[in-house]
Write an enzyme that holds these catalytic residues in place. Structure first.
Site, PDB file in Angstrom:
ATOM      1  N   ASP A 182      -2.979  -4.430  -6.200  1.00  8.92           N
ATOM      2  CA  ASP A 182      -2.398  -4.575  -4.869  1.00  8.92           C
ATOM      3  C   ASP A 182      -3.240  -3.831  -3.853  1.00  8.92           C
ATOM      4  O   ASP A 182      -3.319  -2.595  -3.873  1.00  8.92           O
ATOM      5  CB  ASP A 182      -0.960  -4.043  -4.856  1.00  8.92           C
ATOM      6  CG  ASP A 182      -0.300  -4.252  -3.501  1.00  8.92           C
ATOM      7  OD1 ASP A 182       0.187  -5.370  -3.257  1.00  8.92           O
ATOM      8  OD2 ASP A 182      -0.281  -3.298  -2.699  1.00  8.92           O
ATOM      9  N   TYR A 239      -5.882  -0.165   3.801  1.00 10.17           N
ATOM     10  CA  TYR A 239      -6.212   0.915   2.861  1.00 10.17           C
ATOM     11  C   TYR A 239      -7.668   1.327   2.984  1.00 10.17           C
ATOM     12  O   TYR A 239      -8.074   2.347   2.428  1.00 10.17           O
ATOM     13  CB  TYR A 239      -5.908   0.496   1.424  1.00 10.17           C
ATOM     14  CG  TYR A 239      -4.464   0.129   1.157  1.00 10.17           C
ATOM     15  CD1 TYR A 239      -3.448   0.456   2.067  1.00 10.17           C
ATOM     16  CD2 TYR A 239      -4.105  -0.562   0.009  1.00 10.17           C
ATOM     17  CE1 TYR A 239      -2.135   0.103   1.827  1.00 10.17           C
ATOM     18  CE2 TYR A 239      -2.783  -0.914  -0.241  1.00 10.17           C
ATOM     19  CZ  TYR A 239      -1.807  -0.585   0.667  1.00 10.17           C
ATOM     20  OH  TYR A 239      -0.509  -0.942   0.417  1.00 10.17           O
ATOM     21  N   LYS A 273      -3.538  -7.728   2.265  1.00  6.80           N
ATOM     22  CA  LYS A 273      -2.561  -7.865   3.347  1.00  6.80           C
ATOM     23  C   LYS A 273      -3.214  -7.926   4.724  1.00  6.80           C
ATOM     24  O   LYS A 273      -4.233  -7.272   4.982  1.00  6.80           O
ATOM     25  CB  LYS A 273      -1.584  -6.673   3.317  1.00  6.80           C
ATOM     26  CG  LYS A 273      -0.934  -6.446   1.954  1.00  6.80           C
ATOM     27  CD  LYS A 273      -0.022  -5.226   1.962  1.00  6.80           C
ATOM     28  CE  LYS A 273       0.434  -4.863   0.567  1.00  6.80           C
ATOM     29  NZ  LYS A 273      -0.617  -4.181  -0.210  1.00  6.80           N
ATOM     30  N   HIS A 289       1.538  -7.520   6.364  1.00  8.14           N
ATOM     31  CA  HIS A 289       1.790  -6.136   5.945  1.00  8.14           C
ATOM     32  C   HIS A 289       3.050  -5.547   6.587  1.00  8.14           C
ATOM     33  O   HIS A 289       3.874  -4.921   5.912  1.00  8.14           O
ATOM     34  CB  HIS A 289       0.569  -5.272   6.282  1.00  8.14           C
ATOM     35  CG  HIS A 289       0.469  -4.017   5.479  1.00  8.14           C
ATOM     36  ND1 HIS A 289      -0.735  -3.433   5.125  1.00  8.14           N
ATOM     37  CD2 HIS A 289       1.412  -3.215   4.939  1.00  8.14           C
ATOM     38  CE1 HIS A 289      -0.507  -2.341   4.423  1.00  8.14           C
ATOM     39  NE2 HIS A 289       0.792  -2.181   4.292  1.00  8.14           N
TER      40      HIS A 289
END
Length: 309
Positions: free
Chosen positions: A42, A47, A76, A107
């Site tokens: 994921d 990130y 996302k 997201h």
């Protein structure tokens, strides 16, 4: 063990989240995770480690450790790219070195000021509050997401951090139904009504923060971890498992996908060892009784506004 999504694709019920993983450590962590049996990863543009994940995946494919079709890769769309869905998706795919995504999620259900494709900025206004874009509706964003499916860029599309109101709305205007709603849920934040609503309407629930954030969210948000709960500690003793294994098994028995994050090899191994036991109904009921309706992930700390108000 996998859940069949509403479009027929299968999603492994256990995955590894890469939030807050240091780029320098990702290659070895992901290769080790694949060796331990993880097949679901994921990711997210926000990130800021998709490129490092992509390098790890490329090495895994090149060395024939695993085939592309054996992995389930999620990433996302960030808030600042709601008006640039196709470009943002292609940017993530380029960084991940993939020619398709298994799942692409919205997201957060909020559009913010665009800061450049893939830049994942959270621009604040002069008042120090998140600069929300009120010109792009979630319906507009979703129809752009649907184009990714017809273009072959994403096999499945979904939502994240949507409540019942927003999920219902998405189901009403969607031509391609959301396959997944990824939400925070754990024993202290069980969200039974939302989980049941999604599952009733064919939307798979993925539990981010399935361990209640543990040390990471305690450090960032000052939250309390369910891993210290005496009820869960008692069950860990009863089943001769760790508290984390009890919590992950609970999530799996709710028919939710769990994506714990860890940067420690021993924890990676521990977290995946949850398929050799089953919690009795009375123990599932016992865990139901410790719900606190307690959210641990609080982006308001960075955005100057409580979007959950």
């Amino acid at each position: 063990m996998a859940i069949t999504l509403n479009n027929g694709f299968k999603m492994p019920i256990m995955g590894l989240g890469v939030w807050r993983m240091d780029g320098k450590d990702i290659k070895s962590l992901l290769i080790n995770a694949i060796n331990l049996g993880y097949r679901h990863f994921d990711c997210a543009a926000d990130y800021k480690n998709e490129a490092e994940v992509g390098e790890a995946l490329a090495e895994a494919f090149q060395t024939r450790l695993v085939k592309r079709e054996d992995l389930f890769i999620t990433t996302k769309l960030w808030n600042s790219d709601h008006g640039h869905v196709v470009e943002a998706c292609k940017d993530s795919m380029k960084k991940l070195q993939l020619d398709y995504l298994d799942l692409y999620l919205v997201h957060f259900p909020i559009a913010t000021r665009h800061t450049g494709v893939g830049e994942t900025g959270s621009a604040l206004g002069d008042d120090g509050v998140l600069d929300i874009d009120t010109t792009i509706s979630l319906e507009t964003t979703w129809h752009a997401m649907e184009n990714l499916v017809s273009m072959g860029l994403a096999r499945s599309i979904g939502i994240s951090n949507y409540d019942i109101f927003l999920t219902r709305d998405c189901l009403a205007y969607a031509k391609v139904k959301p396959a997944v709603n990824q939400i925070e849920t754990h024993p202290y934040f069980q969200r039974e009504s939302l989980v049941n609503f999604c599952q009733k309407h064919g939307v798979c629930v993925t539990a981010h923060t399935p361990l209640g954030g543990a040390v990471a969210n305690t450090e960032w948000f000052g939250s309390v971890s369910c891993l210290d709960d005496p009820v869960l500690k008692g069950l860990a003793e009863k089943y001769k498992k760790t508290v984390a294994q009890i919590v992950l098994r609970w999530g799996i028995q709710r028919n939710t996908v769990v994506i714990p994050k860890s940067s420690k090899l021993d924890r990676l191994e521990e977290n995946v060892q949850v398929f050799d036991f089953e919690l009795a109904k009375e123990d599932m009921d016992l865990i139901k009784g410790i719900d606190r309706n307690y959210r641990t992930n609080q982006p308001a700390k960075f955005w100057g506004i409580n979007l959950y108000a």
